[in-house]
Design an enzyme around this catalytic site. Sequence first.
Site, PDB file in Angstrom:
ATOM      1  N   GLY A  12       1.078  -3.574   1.240  1.00  0.00           N
ATOM      2  CA  GLY A  12       1.804  -4.566   2.036  1.00  0.00           C
ATOM      3  C   GLY A  12       1.456  -4.504   3.510  1.00  0.00           C
ATOM      4  O   GLY A  12       1.317  -3.416   4.070  1.00  0.00           O
ATOM      5  N   THR A 133       2.428   2.045   7.048  1.00  0.00           N
ATOM      6  CA  THR A 133       3.498   1.697   6.115  1.00  0.00           C
ATOM      7  C   THR A 133       4.787   1.465   6.879  1.00  0.00           C
ATOM      8  O   THR A 133       5.122   2.218   7.796  1.00  0.00           O
ATOM      9  CB  THR A 133       3.742   2.786   5.056  1.00  0.00           C
ATOM     10  N   ILE A 134       5.519   0.421   6.491  1.00  0.00           N
ATOM     11  CA  ILE A 134       6.834   0.209   7.099  1.00  0.00           C
ATOM     12  C   ILE A 134       7.826   1.240   6.570  1.00  0.00           C
ATOM     13  O   ILE A 134       8.799   1.568   7.249  1.00  0.00           O
ATOM     14  CB  ILE A 134       7.375  -1.210   6.851  1.00  0.00           C
ATOM     15  N   ASP A 135       7.576   1.768   5.374  1.00  0.00           N
ATOM     16  CA  ASP A 135       8.532   2.679   4.732  1.00  0.00           C
ATOM     17  C   ASP A 135       8.564   4.065   5.371  1.00  0.00           C
ATOM     18  O   ASP A 135       9.496   4.830   5.133  1.00  0.00           O
ATOM     19  CB  ASP A 135       8.192   2.836   3.244  1.00  0.00           C
ATOM     20  N   GLY A 179      12.440  -0.284   1.262  1.00  0.00           N
ATOM     21  CA  GLY A 179      12.224   1.156   1.168  1.00  0.00           C
ATOM     22  C   GLY A 179      12.880   1.693  -0.086  1.00  0.00           C
ATOM     23  O   GLY A 179      14.019   2.167  -0.043  1.00  0.00           O
TER      24      GLY A 179
END
Length: 388
Positions: A12, A133-135, A179
Amino acid sequence: MKNNLLIVHGGGPTAVINASLYGVITEAQKSDKIDKIYGAIGGSEAILNENFLDLGKTEKNQLELLLTTPGSAIGSSRYALDQKDYDRMVDIFKRNNIKYVLFNGGNGTMDTCGKVSKVCEKEEIYVVGIPKTIDNDISIIDHAPGYASAAKYIAVTTAEIGQDVKSLPIHVCVIEAMGRNAGWITAASALARQNKKDAPHLIYLPERPFDEEEFLEDVKKLYEKLGGVVVVVSEGLKNKEGESIVPPIFKSDRAVYYGDVSSHLANLVVKKLGIKARNEKPGISGRSSIGLQSDIDREEAIIVGAEAVKAALDHNTGVMVAINRVPGDTYQIKTSLVPIEEVMLHERILPEKYINERGNDVTQDFIDWCKPLIGDQINKFISFKDVL
């Protein structure tokens, strides 16, 4: 003889993945060892299709646009590779005179990066990972580019919804954050608070088993005290058996898709407590919002892209660029290279010290850790004039 460089995006996108691409291109343009700077158009699958675009001749004013472009400018994928695919890549790289290969992505992409480096280790082809990663669930490093912007987005969104709920305090609002297994984004909603009564009033993270009765008890108590209540929850909440609190709605060979946690909990509040409730699920807007991009996040994304080029040119392979926080009162980082084996599919969850005892909020330790990633910028968005 000059050789070519290839940059591949995986998984993503984030609000700053193109900033890392900018860092790669601008750094590679400085080197007399590099001829063409290829982008794989469509992720790892593009390697197999040899779908490469030379980005090296892009004019500076066009490159600058990458810094404020959402999504992935060269596409991405979650294509499932097998060993035959990895073996094929060696010949593809050689045929296209590619000596330097950079993978920009999260845990899954770093797994791909490690496997590609393995098949290339005797071929003088150098493979380096760029974290994204945004997570924020990549192990070893302090944080990953992409997270700070997602953290800023959830904090600002929560603050704005909180003001709305405070204005008409007749319902409970449940916000669902991305998440699935790691609660870093959900936790960042705490940065919305300016005062003790501000939203979010409750935060539930996937690192702790979700207790439905405790949730209803917490909501009821706060509703009686405040009227309007804002709850932020992770999309990956699980019960004490480790099962999602919502049933799966679709299964594929590679993934399971679940229903909306926020909708489920809002309905629970209505049915069990008789209180009006609604849910909000920002979803991918949290990773694509350029308007709420963190300046620090963007600058660090550029740095790791550039450092990956330097590492490959120095003949490092099977490594990922890491962001390390320098101890001290002033926020600073330094980069290093970590073995890719220490990163591949290793998931970093929120440490216990960042979660309160009841499991319905974060601690001050987390806020102190997270706030520098957004900086004073957030005050521009949540410094409301409040007379209530």
